[in-house]
Design a protein around this motif. Structure first.
Motif, PDB file in Angstrom:
ATOM      1  N   TRP A  47      -3.045 -19.567 -21.263  1.00 28.04           N
ATOM      2  CA  TRP A  47      -4.115 -20.077 -22.124  1.00 28.04           C
ATOM      3  C   TRP A  47      -4.028 -21.597 -22.219  1.00 28.04           C
ATOM      4  CZ3 TRP A  47      -4.945 -22.911 -26.520  1.00 28.04           C
ATOM      5  CH2 TRP A  47      -6.186 -22.759 -27.138  1.00 28.04           C
ATOM      6  N   TRP A  48      -2.805 -22.121 -22.337  1.00 29.00           N
ATOM      7  CA  TRP A  48      -2.616 -23.567 -22.412  1.00 29.00           C
ATOM      8  C   TRP A  48      -3.035 -24.233 -21.099  1.00 29.00           C
ATOM      9  CZ3 TRP A  48      -2.280 -27.006 -26.022  1.00 29.00           C
ATOM     10  CH2 TRP A  48      -1.772 -28.277 -25.749  1.00 29.00           C
ATOM     11  N   ALA A  49      -2.672 -23.603 -19.982  1.00 29.41           N
ATOM     12  CA  ALA A  49      -3.086 -24.139 -18.684  1.00 29.41           C
ATOM     13  C   ALA A  49      -4.595 -24.057 -18.505  1.00 29.41           C
ATOM     14  CB  ALA A  49      -2.381 -23.372 -17.568  1.00 29.41           C
ATOM     15  N   TYR A  50      -5.196 -23.019 -19.076  1.00 27.53           N
ATOM     16  CA  TYR A  50      -6.641 -22.844 -19.054  1.00 27.53           C
ATOM     17  C   TYR A  50      -7.329 -23.996 -19.773  1.00 27.53           C
ATOM     18  CZ  TYR A  50     -10.898 -19.868 -19.546  1.00 27.53           C
ATOM     19  OH  TYR A  50     -12.159 -19.342 -19.501  1.00 27.53           O
ATOM     20  N   LEU A  51      -6.641 -24.536 -20.782  1.00 26.36           N
ATOM     21  CA  LEU A  51      -7.205 -25.632 -21.570  1.00 26.36           C
ATOM     22  C   LEU A  51      -6.683 -26.993 -21.113  1.00 26.36           C
ATOM     23  CD1 LEU A  51      -8.771 -26.683 -24.085  1.00 26.36           C
ATOM     24  CD2 LEU A  51      -6.675 -26.321 -25.383  1.00 26.36           C
ATOM     25  N   LEU A  52      -5.379 -27.105 -20.910  1.00 25.88           N
ATOM     26  CA  LEU A  52      -4.758 -28.416 -20.687  1.00 25.88           C
ATOM     27  C   LEU A  52      -3.667 -28.310 -19.624  1.00 25.88           C
ATOM     28  CD1 LEU A  52      -4.834 -31.326 -21.931  1.00 25.88           C
ATOM     29  CD2 LEU A  52      -2.920 -30.634 -23.330  1.00 25.88           C
ATOM     30  N   TRP A  67      -0.901 -35.182 -18.364  1.00 24.03           N
ATOM     31  CA  TRP A  67      -1.765 -34.094 -18.843  1.00 24.03           C
ATOM     32  C   TRP A  67      -3.227 -34.504 -18.740  1.00 24.03           C
ATOM     33  CZ3 TRP A  67       0.407 -29.518 -19.799  1.00 24.03           C
ATOM     34  CH2 TRP A  67       1.770 -29.489 -20.071  1.00 24.03           C
ATOM     35  N   ALA A  68      -4.055 -33.542 -18.395  1.00 30.25           N
ATOM     36  CA  ALA A  68      -5.487 -33.828 -18.286  1.00 30.25           C
ATOM     37  C   ALA A  68      -6.268 -32.566 -18.616  1.00 30.25           C
ATOM     38  CB  ALA A  68      -5.844 -34.311 -16.889  1.00 30.25           C
ATOM     39  N   LEU A  69      -7.332 -32.705 -19.341  1.00 32.47           N
ATOM     40  CA  LEU A  69      -8.171 -31.553 -19.668  1.00 32.47           C
ATOM     41  C   LEU A  69      -8.848 -31.017 -18.414  1.00 32.47           C
ATOM     42  CD1 LEU A  69      -9.909 -32.691 -22.968  1.00 32.47           C
ATOM     43  CD2 LEU A  69      -8.409 -30.730 -22.713  1.00 32.47           C
ATOM     44  N   SER A  70      -8.650 -29.743 -18.154  1.00 31.80           N
ATOM     45  CA  SER A  70      -9.358 -29.134 -17.026  1.00 31.80           C
ATOM     46  C   SER A  70     -10.830 -28.949 -17.359  1.00 31.80           C
ATOM     47  CB  SER A  70      -8.735 -27.784 -16.690  1.00 31.80           C
ATOM     48  OG  SER A  70      -9.011 -26.844 -17.701  1.00 31.80           O
ATOM     49  N   LEU A  73     -11.841 -24.032 -20.051  1.00 32.75           N
ATOM     50  CA  LEU A  73     -11.986 -23.264 -21.286  1.00 32.75           C
ATOM     51  C   LEU A  73     -13.072 -23.854 -22.173  1.00 32.75           C
ATOM     52  CD1 LEU A  73     -11.056 -21.028 -23.188  1.00 32.75           C
ATOM     53  CD2 LEU A  73      -9.279 -22.576 -24.037  1.00 32.75           C
ATOM     54  N   ILE A  74     -13.144 -25.170 -22.234  1.00 35.05           N
ATOM     55  CA  ILE A  74     -14.144 -25.828 -23.073  1.00 35.05           C
ATOM     56  C   ILE A  74     -15.551 -25.533 -22.547  1.00 35.05           C
ATOM     57  CG2 ILE A  74     -15.007 -28.056 -23.872  1.00 35.05           C
ATOM     58  CD1 ILE A  74     -12.136 -29.081 -23.720  1.00 35.05           C
ATOM     59  N   ILE A  75     -15.735 -25.681 -21.240  1.00 33.62           N
ATOM     60  CA  ILE A  75     -17.051 -25.425 -20.647  1.00 33.62           C
ATOM     61  C   ILE A  75     -17.443 -23.968 -20.812  1.00 33.62           C
ATOM     62  CG2 ILE A  75     -18.328 -25.357 -18.475  1.00 33.62           C
ATOM     63  CD1 ILE A  75     -16.739 -27.830 -17.616  1.00 33.62           C
ATOM     64  N   ASP A  76     -16.487 -23.063 -20.591  1.00 32.50           N
ATOM     65  CA  ASP A  76     -16.780 -21.636 -20.741  1.00 32.50           C
ATOM     66  C   ASP A  76     -17.151 -21.296 -22.179  1.00 32.50           C
ATOM     67  OD1 ASP A  76     -16.316 -21.170 -18.077  1.00 32.50           O
ATOM     68  OD2 ASP A  76     -14.242 -20.542 -18.352  1.00 32.50           O
ATOM     69  N   SER A  77     -16.411 -21.850 -23.127  1.00 34.41           N
ATOM     70  CA  SER A  77     -16.698 -21.571 -24.540  1.00 34.41           C
ATOM     71  C   SER A  77     -18.061 -22.124 -24.943  1.00 34.41           C
ATOM     72  CB  SER A  77     -15.600 -22.169 -25.431  1.00 34.41           C
ATOM     73  OG  SER A  77     -14.355 -21.557 -25.184  1.00 34.41           O
ATOM     74  N   ILE A  78     -18.352 -23.348 -24.510  1.00 38.92           N
ATOM     75  CA  ILE A  78     -19.648 -23.945 -24.831  1.00 38.92           C
ATOM     76  C   ILE A  78     -20.778 -23.123 -24.236  1.00 38.92           C
ATOM     77  CG2 ILE A  78     -21.135 -25.953 -24.430  1.00 38.92           C
ATOM     78  CD1 ILE A  78     -18.648 -27.701 -24.664  1.00 38.92           C
ATOM     79  N   GLY A  79     -20.602 -22.690 -22.981  1.00 44.12           N
ATOM     80  CA  GLY A  79     -21.631 -21.872 -22.340  1.00 44.12           C
ATOM     81  C   GLY A  79     -21.864 -20.570 -23.064  1.00 44.12           C
ATOM     82  N   SER A  80     -20.784 -19.893 -23.458  1.00 38.16           N
ATOM     83  CA  SER A  80     -20.930 -18.620 -24.172  1.00 38.16           C
ATOM     84  C   SER A  80     -21.576 -18.820 -25.534  1.00 38.16           C
ATOM     85  CB  SER A  80     -19.557 -17.951 -24.322  1.00 38.16           C
ATOM     86  OG  SER A  80     -19.023 -17.580 -23.076  1.00 38.16           O
ATOM     87  N   ALA A 241      -5.813 -13.914 -21.919  1.00 38.70           N
ATOM     88  CA  ALA A 241      -6.088 -15.207 -22.562  1.00 38.70           C
ATOM     89  C   ALA A 241      -7.577 -15.350 -22.863  1.00 38.70           C
ATOM     90  CB  ALA A 241      -5.604 -16.344 -21.666  1.00 38.70           C
ATOM     91  N   GLY A 242      -8.425 -14.936 -21.911  1.00 36.90           N
ATOM     92  CA  GLY A 242      -9.865 -14.977 -22.153  1.00 36.90           C
ATOM     93  C   GLY A 242     -10.282 -14.038 -23.262  1.00 36.90           C
ATOM     94  N   MET A 243      -9.679 -12.843 -23.295  1.00 39.90           N
ATOM     95  CA  MET A 243      -9.996 -11.881 -24.355  1.00 39.90           C
ATOM     96  C   MET A 243      -9.618 -12.423 -25.723  1.00 39.90           C
ATOM     97  SD  MET A 243      -8.726  -8.444 -22.364  1.00 39.90           S
ATOM     98  CE  MET A 243      -8.793  -7.427 -23.846  1.00 39.90           C
ATOM     99  N   LEU A 244      -8.438 -13.047 -25.814  1.00 43.84           N
ATOM    100  CA  LEU A 244      -8.019 -13.623 -27.089  1.00 43.84           C
ATOM    101  C   LEU A 244      -8.925 -14.769 -27.516  1.00 43.84           C
ATOM    102  CD1 LEU A 244      -4.127 -13.612 -26.655  1.00 43.84           C
ATOM    103  CD2 LEU A 244      -5.523 -12.056 -28.019  1.00 43.84           C
ATOM    104  N   THR A 245      -9.386 -15.551 -26.546  1.00 50.37           N
ATOM    105  CA  THR A 245     -10.325 -16.625 -26.868  1.00 50.37           C
ATOM    106  C   THR A 245     -11.611 -16.059 -27.445  1.00 50.37           C
ATOM    107  OG1 THR A 245      -9.412 -17.966 -25.066  1.00 50.37           O
ATOM    108  CG2 THR A 245     -11.562 -18.609 -25.945  1.00 50.37           C
ATOM    109  N   ILE A 246     -12.099 -14.980 -26.845  1.00 48.72           N
ATOM    110  CA  ILE A 246     -13.296 -14.319 -27.374  1.00 48.72           C
ATOM    111  C   ILE A 246     -13.048 -13.844 -28.791  1.00 48.72           C
ATOM    112  CG2 ILE A 246     -14.800 -12.310 -27.102  1.00 48.72           C
ATOM    113  CD1 ILE A 246     -14.252 -12.532 -24.060  1.00 48.72           C
TER     114      ILE A 246
END
Length: 273
Positions: A47-52, A67-70, A73-80, A241-246
């Motif tokens: 999940w952390w790698a998914y974000l940062l 460290w750099a923001l990938s 996760l942010i784009i996916d969350s915004i889209g959903s 990780a995606g399920m927990l984000t949801i």
């Protein structure tokens, strides 16, 4: 509304924390295949790698690039969240006036109710082939499916709220000379508001469920799309990780809607001021 205390937060966190401890223990003892059920630590790392995520090692400078923001996760969350919001607005804007009309007019109710009762049991996912046929791929078919999912909870609760207004209030208002517009605005609508807001809460929850299904079919980003992508590569940790984000987004949305409902219904009997 009662304030949230640290005690209530701690009590609510006990079961989730105990579940995580047992889950980690089971995985650490090797009782399950790590590819089938990764440990909570592995999921948290993914999940952390998914974000940062950490960028690649630079041989020239012999150092990590930092460290750099990938942005994944942010784009996916915004889209959903965008699809949930747009779909719910479309479904709610259509359902609310229709529900008010059906609840307040027996004639319109008799006309529309048979059609509503035929369409209501059809799950939104059954419309997937038609949505793709009508709207193609991308956001439009996803928003269409979400609108269907949000439409019926709002509609049914609005109808129930209007039709359950106590007749004593209506007769008293008529005896006092109130017109139909006044009765609707001052009696029917306030009395039906708790039902309407309950429908809104259920509708948003349904919209969040439908968005995941729609993203697995019609779009190329979003939390649902990312879970489907992870399944193709058998990345169980990323799936969880995606399920927990949801789940976290759903919890945040439900808590926000609940607070708004309690604020709007602070006059309603049974709620603390």
């Amino acid at each position: 509304m009662k304030a949230v205390t640290w005690k209530s937060v701690a009590e609510g966190a006990m079961v989730p924390l105990a579940t995580l401890v047992v889950w980690q223990a089971v995985c650490s003892m090797g009782w399950v295949n790590a590819h089938v059920l990764p440990s909570p630590l592995a999921v948290a790392e993914k999940w952390w790698a998914y974000l940062l995520p950490l960028t690649e090692y630079d041989p020239a400078s012999q150092s990590w690039l930092g460290w750099a923001l990938s942005g994944e996760l942010i784009i996916d969350s915004i889209g959903s969240l965008y699809r949930v919001l747009m779909g719910f607005l479309v479904g709610g804007v259509l359902a609310l006036p229709l529900g008010l009309l059906m609840g307040s007019s027996n004639l319109i109710y008799r006309w529309m109710n048979p059609l509503i009762q035929v369409l209501r049991p059809i799950p939104p996912i059954a419309y997937i082939p038609l949505s793709i046929l009508w709207f193609g791929l991308g956001n439009p078919p996803a928003i269409f499916l979400i609108a269907i999912g949000a439409f019926f909870p709002v509609l049914v609760n609005t109808i129930a709220g209007v039709r359950h207004v106590d007749g004593i209030y209506l007769r008293a208002a008529r005896n006092l000379g109130a017109g139909r517009g006044t009765i609707f605005l001052r009696i029917i609508l306030p009395a039906a508001t708790p039902y309407i807001l309950s429908g809104v809460r259920i509708g948003i929850g349904t919209a969040f469920i439908v968005v995941i299904v729609s993203e697995m079919i019609a779009v190329n980003n979003g939390l649902g799309f990312r879970i489907l992508e992870a399944r193709e590569y058998f990345w169980s940790d990323k799936i969880i990780a995606g399920m927990l984000t949801i789940g976290l987004w759903g919890l945040a949305i439900d808590a926000g809607v609940s607070r708004i409902n309690n604020h709007l219904l602070r006059w309603h009997r049974g709620l603390d001021h």
